[in-house]
Design a protein around this motif. Structure first.
Motif, PDB file in Angstrom:
ATOM      1  N   GLN A 193     -15.117   0.954  14.019  1.00  0.00           N
ATOM      2  CA  GLN A 193     -15.767   2.015  12.980  1.00  0.00           C
ATOM      3  C   GLN A 193     -15.182   1.655  11.399  1.00  0.00           C
ATOM      4  N   ALA A 194     -13.972   1.492  11.467  1.00  0.00           N
ATOM      5  CA  ALA A 194     -13.179   1.053  10.399  1.00  0.00           C
ATOM      6  C   ALA A 194     -13.702  -0.085   9.617  1.00  0.00           C
ATOM      7  N   SER A 195     -13.758  -1.089  10.766  1.00  0.00           N
ATOM      8  CA  SER A 195     -14.099  -2.543  10.082  1.00  0.00           C
ATOM      9  C   SER A 195     -15.574  -2.500   9.451  1.00  0.00           C
ATOM     10  N   LEU A 217     -12.682  -4.054   3.900  1.00  0.00           N
ATOM     11  CA  LEU A 217     -12.579  -5.335   3.558  1.00  0.00           C
ATOM     12  C   LEU A 217     -11.784  -5.693   2.468  1.00  0.00           C
ATOM     13  N   GLN A 218     -11.063  -4.648   2.013  1.00  0.00           N
ATOM     14  CA  GLN A 218      -9.961  -4.953   0.780  1.00  0.00           C
ATOM     15  C   GLN A 218      -9.016  -5.980   1.299  1.00  0.00           C
ATOM     16  N   GLU A 219      -8.483  -6.850   0.386  1.00  0.00           N
ATOM     17  CA  GLU A 219      -7.483  -7.767   0.618  1.00  0.00           C
ATOM     18  C   GLU A 219      -6.230  -7.192   1.259  1.00  0.00           C
ATOM     19  N   ARG A 220      -5.885  -6.146   0.649  1.00  0.00           N
ATOM     20  CA  ARG A 220      -4.403  -5.406   1.015  1.00  0.00           C
ATOM     21  C   ARG A 220      -4.748  -4.421   2.109  1.00  0.00           C
ATOM     22  N   SER A 230      -5.725   0.651  -2.977  1.00  0.00           N
ATOM     23  CA  SER A 230      -6.768   1.292  -3.694  1.00  0.00           C
ATOM     24  C   SER A 230      -8.001   0.754  -3.656  1.00  0.00           C
ATOM     25  N   TYR A 231      -8.981   1.442  -3.855  1.00  0.00           N
ATOM     26  CA  TYR A 231     -10.359   0.848  -3.692  1.00  0.00           C
ATOM     27  C   TYR A 231     -11.238   1.727  -4.342  1.00  0.00           C
TER      28      TYR A 231
END
Length: 595
Positions: free
Chosen positions: A139-141, A147-150, A158-159
């Motif tokens: 579910q997280a994916s 999808l953030q790089e870090r 952060s996003y």
């Protein structure tokens, strides 16, 4: 005759010119220097004000984030959550409800206004789990942050959420299960705590202002790659950040540089552990207003001073020259045989004239001395009257007894008890019936009276234990050395606890020394803070404007009385409480008189 007129007139002119040069020129120079110093002082005060704001702001942010990390560690080590994630017997939704409940109960935050969400994502494929605060990694994916790089590399990132309208700072902690049989760890999932930047980084308003006196820009990356995550500016935030990195930031300090941009004084700070940079913006209008206030204050005062000095100089010069001329005329009249002159001056030069003026000055000086003496007598009399008007300490005791009597009539017996204890505290503090050294028993009675009032204040949140393993009636210590330490333990160690706080006072004898320990299980202190307080209380030179003054005074009293081998030692650790140990020589009945 012509020479006499020139001579008389030259004295006045010379005095006037010399006095003006000797007074106005230094006055102007001192005023210019004073204005310069005041201007620099105002700038230094503004800079200190900015430094205090940024320091306190960064400290608050770091404390909050550290508190959040502590909360994640508590959740990650929760045995109920660990066992639930690997339980194959329970329904996934029941498991999710149980884990969600444990997450809520495990959060140690006093204020959770900044917390937007806290989720556990399980990677145990054979044990499905679904709930308000629990889900599967699949579910997280499908979420934006994944999808953030870090996102899955670092423990924080952060996003933007809600279609790039809400900046989020996420803290991530792995949930691992320890296999004691094979001495290995297996990852069960992650914990993700979302903090709303708009609430976390919003500047606090001051007591006198409805809004904060400064603005903040929170961004990540540096240089041309800098990207704003949150800002309190309504506009031009991107332009200011761009100018900061192009014109202000220095190579050696980078994101921690300071400078001027447009109408702002800017100061950069970094949160390296979280990959964030902060830029504080202080409007220079405050500095300009202070400068204008200084100018508006100094210039009128300087003008008035110059006018006053010029007037006094003119008056003095004219008066002095006219007296000299008058005395010369009197001397000439005496030379012609005019016996109306009561006092004759020998000679025809100005020395004789100055001699006569000196005699007059002595007469005036005598009069001034008498006047000053009378004023001093009047001041002494006023001081004696002020001393007579001071409040008698018995007024305080009688007032407390009156309050206690009224409370007894009203059947508010707890007020009677408080008044009684407070009266005993007053008597002991004023020290009328006590010496410098008192039995430990009396000092402990004072502490118990003090703690009685504190327990009324804090109720069941405060517990006190006493462990006195010496003959307290015959062991003597300096009076009034325990309350400052007990008060410090309550105010700095226990007052902010949401759970029950414990304070223990112990006394024991070891190797001809008396040890008194005051220990609490409160917030505790880091090693650097303990070292700073230890240096402060062992500094003999007086220091103003610092905390822990009471503890320092107690420590200095002990060292002055008994030597450097005695005094206060401190042991403390964060979230483990603090222990203050007082070392004193053993002094029993009879020995206190020798001391």
């Amino acid at each position: 005759m012509k020479g006499k007129g020139i001579h008389s007139r030259s004295i006045f002119v010379q005095l006037l010119v010399f006095s003006l040069l000797a007074s106005l020129v230094p006055t102007l120079l001192i005023s210019i220097f004073l204005f310069y110093k005041l201007d620099r002082t105002a700038q230094a005060e503004v800079q200190d004000y900015h430094d205090q704001i940024t320091s306190q702001y960064m400290k608050n942010i770091e404390e909050k984030l550290q508190q959040y990390r502590k909360s994640l560690e508590v959740i990650a080590n929760n045995t109920v959550i660990l066992s639930t994630l690997t339980d194959e017997t329970l329904n996934p939704y029941d498991k999710g409800e149980l884990v969600s409940k444990e997450v809520n109960n495990s959060l140690l935050l006093e204020k959770q206004s900044e917390v937007r969400n806290c989720m556990i994502y399980s990677s145990v494929q054979d044990c499905k789990i679904y709930g308000r605060r629990a889900s599967m990694m699949q579910q997280a994916s499908r979420e934006v942050w994944y999808l953030q790089e870090r996102a899955m590399k670092d423990d924080c990132f952060s996003y933007f959420a809600l279609k790039d309208s809400e900046p989020i700072l996420s803290l991530v902690k792995d949930i691992e299960e320890l296999d004691t049989e094979h001495l290995s760890r297996s990852q069960l999932g992650i914990i993700k705590l979302d903090v709303a930047m708009k609430r976390l980084f919003v500047p606090a308003a001051t007591d006198s202002e409805e809004n904060a006196t400064y603005d903040v820009i929170v961004y990540k990356n540096e240089g041309e790659d800098a990207k704003i995550l949150y800002q309190t500016l309504k506009e031009n935030g991107s332009e200011i950040l761009k100018k900061y990195w192009s014109d202000t930031a220095k190579e050696e300090t980078g994101a921690n540089s300071e400078g001027l941009i447009d109408t702002y004084t800017v100061a950069g700070q970094t949160l390296e552990d979280y990959g964030l940079n902060l830029l504080f913006l202080f409007d220079n209008q405050d500095s300009l207003e202070k400068r204008a206030e200084i100018i508006e204050t100094i210039l009128p005062l300087l003008l008035l001073l110059m006018i006053a000095v010029t007037g006094v100089i003119y008056w003095y010069s004219e008066d002095f020259s006219s007296r000299v001329e008058l005395l010369v005329k009197k001397f000439r009249r005496a030379e012609t045989g005019d016996l109306s002159v009561s006092e004759k001056i020998s000679g025809t030069d100005e020395i004789a004239v100055l001699d006569q003026q000196f005699n007059r000055m002595l007469g005036k000086l005598d009069q001034l001395i008498k006047t000053s003496y009378v004023q001093k007598l009047e001041n002494k009399e006023a001081q004696l009257k002020n001393l007579q008007l001071q409040i008698n300490p018995h007024f305080l005791y009688n007032t407390l007894e009156t309050i206690s009597s009224i409370a007894a009539v009203k059947q508010v017996f707890v007020v009677c008890d408080i008044c009684g204890k407070l009266g005993e505290i007053f008597r002991y503090s004023l020290g009328k019936d006590y010496g410098e050294l008192v039995p430990l028993e009396q000092e402990m009675t004072h502490i118990k009276n003090y703690m009685f009032i504190q327990k009324i204040r804090y109720g069941d949140r405060l517990q006190v234990f006493y462990n006195i393993d010496v003959d307290a009636a015959h062991v003597y210590i300096p009076r009034f050395i325990l309350q400052p330490i007990v008060e410090n333990a309550i105010s700095h160690g226990l007052s902010n606890l949401t759970s029950v706080g414990t304070l223990e006072v112990s006394a024991f004898e070891k190797k001809d020394r008396l040890y008194i320990e005051i220990e609490d299980d409160g917030e505790g202190m880091v090693r650097e803070k303990v070292a700073e307080i230890t240096r402060f209380i062992n500094t003999a030179k007086p220091v103003e404007g610092k905390k822990n003054i009471g503890i320092r005074n107690v420590n200095q009293r002990i060292k002055l009385a008994y030597g450097e081998a005695y005094g206060i030692t401190i042991r403390s650790a964060p979230y483990q409480g603090s222990r203050f140990t007082i070392q004193l020589p053993i002094m029993r009945k009879g020995e206190e008189d020798e001391t």
